[in-house]
Structures are given as C-alpha cells and as structure tokens.
Write an enzyme that holds these catalytic residues in place. Structure first.
Site, PDB file in Angstrom:
ATOM      1  N   ARG A  83     -10.765 -16.260 -40.794  1.00 43.47           N
ATOM      2  CA  ARG A  83      -9.900 -16.814 -41.851  1.00 43.47           C
ATOM      3  C   ARG A  83     -10.177 -18.296 -42.131  1.00 43.47           C
ATOM      4  NH1 ARG A  83      -3.979 -15.169 -40.420  1.00 43.47           N
ATOM      5  NH2 ARG A  83      -4.871 -14.515 -38.421  1.00 43.47           N
ATOM      6  N   GLU A 128       3.359  -6.037 -29.009  1.00 46.26           N
ATOM      7  CA  GLU A 128       2.623  -6.634 -30.120  1.00 46.26           C
ATOM      8  C   GLU A 128       3.234  -6.223 -31.453  1.00 46.26           C
ATOM      9  OE1 GLU A 128      -0.011  -8.967 -29.756  1.00 46.26           O
ATOM     10  OE2 GLU A 128       1.044  -8.829 -27.851  1.00 46.26           O
TER      11      GLU A 128
HETATM   12  C1  UD1 Z   1      -2.183 -12.688 -28.869  1.00 45.12           C
HETATM   13  C2  UD1 Z   1      -1.176 -11.982 -27.989  1.00 45.12           C
HETATM   14  C3  UD1 Z   1       0.212 -12.132 -28.596  1.00 45.12           C
HETATM   15  C4  UD1 Z   1       0.562 -13.587 -28.814  1.00 45.12           C
HETATM   16  C5  UD1 Z   1      -0.510 -14.265 -29.622  1.00 45.12           C
HETATM   17  C6  UD1 Z   1      -0.262 -15.746 -29.691  1.00 45.12           C
HETATM   18  C7  UD1 Z   1      -2.406 -10.150 -26.965  1.00 45.12           C
HETATM   19  C8  UD1 Z   1      -2.664  -8.703 -26.991  1.00 45.12           C
HETATM   20  N1  UD1 Z   1      -1.540 -10.589 -27.890  1.00 45.12           N
HETATM   21  O1  UD1 Z   1      -2.187 -12.096 -30.150  1.00 45.12           O
HETATM   22  O2  UD1 Z   1       1.185 -11.521 -27.757  1.00 45.12           O
HETATM   23  O3  UD1 Z   1       1.815 -13.707 -29.458  1.00 45.12           O
HETATM   24  O4  UD1 Z   1      -1.802 -14.055 -29.004  1.00 45.12           O
HETATM   25  O5  UD1 Z   1      -1.163 -16.311 -30.584  1.00 45.12           O
HETATM   26  O6  UD1 Z   1      -2.910 -10.865 -26.129  1.00 45.12           O
HETATM   27  N2  UD1 Z   1      -9.849 -13.737 -28.041  1.00 45.12           N
HETATM   28  C9  UD1 Z   1     -11.042 -13.589 -27.393  1.00 45.12           C
HETATM   29  N3  UD1 Z   1     -11.584 -12.342 -27.273  1.00 45.12           N
HETATM   30  C10 UD1 Z   1     -10.967 -11.246 -27.759  1.00 45.12           C
HETATM   31  C11 UD1 Z   1      -9.740 -11.402 -28.422  1.00 45.12           C
HETATM   32  C12 UD1 Z   1      -9.195 -12.650 -28.540  1.00 45.12           C
HETATM   33  O7  UD1 Z   1     -11.628 -14.576 -26.928  1.00 45.12           O
HETATM   34  O8  UD1 Z   1     -11.524 -10.152 -27.583  1.00 45.12           O
HETATM   35  C13 UD1 Z   1      -9.279 -15.061 -28.166  1.00 45.12           C
HETATM   36  C14 UD1 Z   1      -9.240 -15.526 -29.605  1.00 45.12           C
HETATM   37  O9  UD1 Z   1     -10.391 -16.274 -29.910  1.00 45.12           O
HETATM   38  C15 UD1 Z   1      -7.994 -16.373 -29.643  1.00 45.12           C
HETATM   39  C16 UD1 Z   1      -7.100 -15.765 -28.568  1.00 45.12           C
HETATM   40  O10 UD1 Z   1      -7.937 -15.022 -27.732  1.00 45.12           O
HETATM   41  O11 UD1 Z   1      -8.224 -17.715 -29.296  1.00 45.12           O
HETATM   42  C17 UD1 Z   1      -6.010 -14.919 -29.132  1.00 45.12           C
HETATM   43  O12 UD1 Z   1      -6.554 -13.910 -29.918  1.00 45.12           O
HETATM   44  P1  UD1 Z   1      -5.804 -13.408 -31.233  1.00 45.12           P
HETATM   45  O13 UD1 Z   1      -6.534 -12.248 -31.763  1.00 45.12           O
HETATM   46  O14 UD1 Z   1      -5.533 -14.550 -32.127  1.00 45.12           O
HETATM   47  O15 UD1 Z   1      -4.396 -13.013 -30.637  1.00 45.12           O
HETATM   48  P2  UD1 Z   1      -3.575 -11.725 -30.882  1.00 45.12           P
HETATM   49  O16 UD1 Z   1      -4.197 -10.608 -30.131  1.00 45.12           O
HETATM   50  O17 UD1 Z   1      -3.291 -11.586 -32.307  1.00 45.12           O
END
Ligand code: UD1
Ligand code: CA
Length: 527
Positions: free
Chosen positions: A33, A180
C-alpha cells in the site's frame, strides 16, 4: 548540550528493567500500500527509517540477541540493518522468512539464529511501528517478568478497531485469546481493545508454541496471536498491558499514515527540546530530526528544518526558512534563509540571508557568509567575511580577510578541481576571479575586476584586465535623441568633444583626459 529523553527515539533502557534475552523485529512484509519501489520499513520519518526506529527502541532494552526478520526486498533491508547496527554500535542479525506465511511463521524464522536452549524474555515488535519506544517496551518487560507470564500483550483501546486483532476477555477480565478481524464475530468486532502486535514471550513457551501453530483460519496463515489461546489452554499465565498512548503502537501501511506519524513524532521531538530550553517560534513549520542535538537558548524561527546529525550550540539563532543537514552551528551564530549540508559554522558567525553551504564549507568564529554566497569544500578563517554574491569553492582563506562582492573561485579547469589559498588580512576587490590553483599572501590586496592567474606575494596589490578607454561624447553623438543622450547632454556631455582617455589598469591614466590618481584598491571592495 542537554540530551532530553526524546520521544519516539527511546534509545535508553529504563533503570531496573528485567533483562531481555532476545528482541525480534518483523520486517518481511511487502508493504504494497506504500506503492513504492522502496521497501516499506525503509521509508523515513524524523530522519530515520521506520526500521531504524523499531531497532533503536528494541536495542534500548539491551537484548542479548537482536534479530530482524526480512523477506520482501531482503537485500536492501539487510543492508539497512547493517547500517542501523553500525549506528547503534551493537550486533543485529537478520533471519530470512522465505514465504510470507503469517506472523507466526515470521517469528519462527526469527528464532532460527537464536540458541535452541534460549531462556528468559523474548520481545516481538514490528518494523512498521515507528513511535514505539524503549520506555513502553521496558514497562512491558517488567510486567511480564514480574508475573512469570508465558506471554504478555501490549494492547490499546482505539476509536476505530477495524483491521486489528481484538482482545477477548472473560467477564472478570482475564484474556482468553485474540481474534483477527477476518475471523471475528460481529460481537467481537465491536471490541475496542486491540492487539498492538508487540509482545513479551517466555522463550521456551514461544519456541514450543510456534512449533504447534496451524493455519486454521480465514487467511490460511500461521497466526502468532494463536499463542494466546494456546497459553490459556496450557494453563499458563497470559497478561495484558494497556498502552494509553495510541501513537506508540500505530503502524504505517500507506504514505498518509507515514505523514501523520511523522508529524506526531516531530511534535514530540520539538516538545522535548522546548522543555529543554530551546525556543521554537512556530512548531507547525519547524522540523527537527531525532538525531539532531540542540543546546540551551537556541532559537528556531519559522520554516526551519534541521536534518540528520545537526548540532546547534548555545543561543545560536536559526531561520526563518533555513534547511540544514548534518551541519554544526557554533554558539551565538546566526543562520538566516540558508540551505546547508555537511558544513560547520563557527561561534558568533553570521550566514545568509540566501546562502548555500555545500559539503565541506567551514566558517570560522565570527566569520560571515553573506547574501547570495555559495561555499563548497572551503575553509574560511575566523573573522573573515564573504559578504555578497560570491562562489567560494575548494579554497582555504585565513583570518580577518575580506572577499569583495561578486567574486568567483574558479576551481574547475574542465578536468580537475584546483585549490585557492588566501592568507590572513587580505582584501580582495569586487569581481576578482581566482583562477585556481592560485595563492594570495597575507595582507595582500587585489583590485576590482582582477582576473587572478598568478600568485600574489604578501602585501602586494594585484590588478589585471585591459586598459579602460573612455570616449567622450559617444552617446549623444552615436545615439542622438535617446533618453540616455538627452540625460547626458543635460549633464553637460558635449557631442563635439572626441577625446579618449585610457587607463592601463594599474592606476596610471594616460592621454589627454583628466588624470584620476585614485588607488585602485579603494572602492574595490564592496562592503
Ligand atoms: C497483526 C496481528 C493483529 C494485530 C496487528 C497489529 C496476527 C495474526 N495478527 O495483524 O492481531 O492487531 O498485527 O498491527 O499476528 N509480517 C512478516 N511476515 C509475515 C506476515 C507479517 O514479517 O508473514 C510482518 C509485517 O511485515 C508487519 C507485521 O509482521 O510488520 C504485521 O503484519 P500485518 O500483516 O500487518 O499484520 P496483521 O496480520 O494484519
Ligand atoms: Ca498491519
């Protein structure tokens, strides 16, 4: 200079904090984004990348191991981690998450470089939450260690919980899990308390728990958040710490949020400096990066931006409308409407209005770089003045000298940059062209309009240029009827006079006309 505990930069561990075995920063996501060719976590606010902020905050808790999980554009992020680790003077390792299978999988990757028998507290944070600070993390660690919890969450009550994981509690307030957005019931979606994504884990619980995760959810991902319900099921302690400052846990997904957090970080940085004794006349138009150092009684006028590693000493006055990067400003100096980088401005010196300081510009104590003056890679001595309309490049100028208006240090012969060396107490005339390499000795003068190709010994006057010919009555004779001719005639110019005077450029007037014995150096220096 005072160093307040600047907001959002939090590189200081709180005293008496429990120790941290490891810190893991998740930074493998794509950040689509942002619509950028630059990985999301490398976008900057306050003069530091988001990842830099995240790693600094974590490093402040002094974890034994510090791991950044990389994936998307991993080479660039790894390179950035090296830079951050050098700036912090501590090791930060990277671990690769091959596929983005969710936050649980990301933490699993983050554990791979850590010792298998690691014990103690593991902190997990995100690379895209730039205002999280060491104080917030330290408070989390203290609570976590004090309760012997398997996991301690940092939660926050937000006005709009859309997109976040919701904190599910029993009637008596005990946390039972995180659900979630995509998996939540309408009732759960109404919960305003959300998961920030910042956690303290017991190392052994975390390792075992990650191994047991399954992707039984709407997104087919391994959810780190499932460890909360797992801890409850295993009868382990789950604790939650509420953060009452939403900015601390806000993440950045797009450039609108980046600007919002950048503005908030700046407000906090300015507030700390104001409380430390700096006058910020207009915080709304003033930007100060997190690594800038300001002393007491510094005044920042509207439209001032201080970037990078600027250092401003006591009572210096900067602005209005000045942008400085990596520049040192001495006590009591004044810098007005100036653009500068990689420069040093001495104590009591004066710069601008409308000056351009390029890397390597050094101005001595009480020196002056005035209006429409550009300086690059030059050392201008104490008390020396370059007041107007001048380019100084690749020069060394001594003390108490004066460079006349409209001069150019002609440093480039088309192939090489050459140096000009000027002594102390030198006065050079307006419009002197210093054709480098050239040296002007102490106490020497140059006449106005001198094109200086040869060295000038101490105490000498150098003048150059062709003789001046003055042809009397030329305008009324050759341009009759023009306003200039009429004005000349009103002033007594006679078209019938046809005398010519010549000046050999060395102060000797020849031919019929009036003799002008003036010393060429007089008036040669504009003030
Ligand atoms: C996650 C949490 C959610 C929380 C939110 C806060 C989970 C399942 N959910 O949401 O409860 O409210 O964060 O922002 O954990 N990332 C990786 N590898 C991956 C996936 C993510 O490095 O495979 C990193 C992303 O770069 C980011 C962070 O982890 O910095 C969070 O990932 P994002 O997808 O934004 O979070 P959500 O899963 O939506
Ligand atoms: Ca997110």
């Amino acid at each position: 200079m005072p160093e307040p505990d600047r907001a959002g930069t939090g590189d200081r561990p709180a005293p008496g904090t429990a120790t941290v075995a490891a810190g893991i920063v998740l930074a493998a996501g794509a950040g689509s984004r942002m619509r950028s060719s630059t990985p999301k976590v490398l976008h900057e606010l306050g003069g530091r990348s988001m990842l830099g902020h995240a790693v600094h905050a974590l490093a402040g808790t002094a974890p034994e191991h510090l791991v950044v999980v990389v994936g998307h554009e991993r080479e660039r992020v790894e390179q950035a981690v090296d830079g951050i680790s050098a700036a912090l003077g501590r090791t930060a390792t990277t671990a690769v998450q091959e596929q983005r299978l969710g936050t649980g999988d990301a933490v699993r990757s983050g554990l791979t470089p850590l010792p298998a028998d690691l014990t103690g507290t593991v902190l997990v944070t995100y690379g895209d939450v730039p205002l999280l600070d060491t104080a917030t993390l330290s408070a989390l660690v203290t609570e976590h260690a004090g309760r012997g919890a398997a996991v301690t969450l940092l939660t926050c009550e937000v006005a709009d919980p859309t997109g976040y994981g919701r904190i599910v509690r029993t009637a008596d307030g005990a946390v039972t899990g995180i659900v979630e957005q995509t998996d939540a019931t309408p009732e759960q979606r109404a919960i305003a308390e959300v998961n920030s994504g910042v956690y303290a884990f017991d190392a052994a619980f975390l390792r075992a728990g990650i191994a047991g995760l399954a992707a039984h959810n709407a997104q087919q991902e391994l959810y780190l958040t499932d460890l909360v319900a797992a801890a409850v099921a295993a009868d382990r302690t789950v604790h939650a710490v509420r953060c009452d400052d939403e900015w601390r846990v806000r993440g950045v997904n797009d450039r609108v949020q980046l600007a919002e957090l950048g503005a908030e970080l700046n407000r906090r940085v300015l507030r700390e400096w104001m409380l430390a004794g700096v006058t910020v006349v207009d915080p709304a138009t003033t930007r100060v990066d997190v690594d800038v150092r300001l002393a007491r009684d510094v005044v920042l006028h509207p439209g001032t931006q201080l970037h990078g590693a600027c250092e401003v000493d006591e009572a210096a006055v900067i602005g209005p409308d000045t942008t400085l990067t990596d520049t040192v400003v001495g006590a009591g100096a004044s810098v007005v409407r100036t653009h500068g980088s990689g420069s040093r401005i001495g104590p009591g010196a004066s710069v601008g209005p409308f000056a351009y300081l390029r890397p390597g510009a050094v101005l001595g104590e009480r020196g002056k770089i005035g209006t429409f003056v550009e300086v690059k890679n030059s050392d201008i001595g104490a008390g020396t003045k370059v007041p107007h309309l001048t380019y100084v490049g690749d020069a060394t100028i001594g003390e108490m000298s004066n460079i006349g208006a409209s001069s150019v240090f002609v440093n480039y012969d088309g192939v090489r940059k050459q140096r000009t060396v000027i002594g102390s107490h030198v006065k050079t005339g307006s419009d002197t062209m210093f054709i480098a390499p050239v040296t002007v000795g102490d106490g020497a003068y140059t006449g106005a309009g001198t094109v200086l190709r040869d060295d000038v010994p101490p105490g000498a006057l150098a003048v150059s240029g062709g003789a001046q010919r003055t042809i009397e009555g030329w305008v009324p004779r050759k341009r009759p009827g023009t306003p200039a001719a009429e004005a000349a005639q009103r002033a007594g110019s006679d078209p019938s006079t046809n005398g010519t005077t010549s000046n050999d450029g060395a102060g000797h007037t020849t031919s019929a006309g009036t003799t002008d014995p003036r010393d060429l150096s007089r008036g040669g220096t504009a003030r």
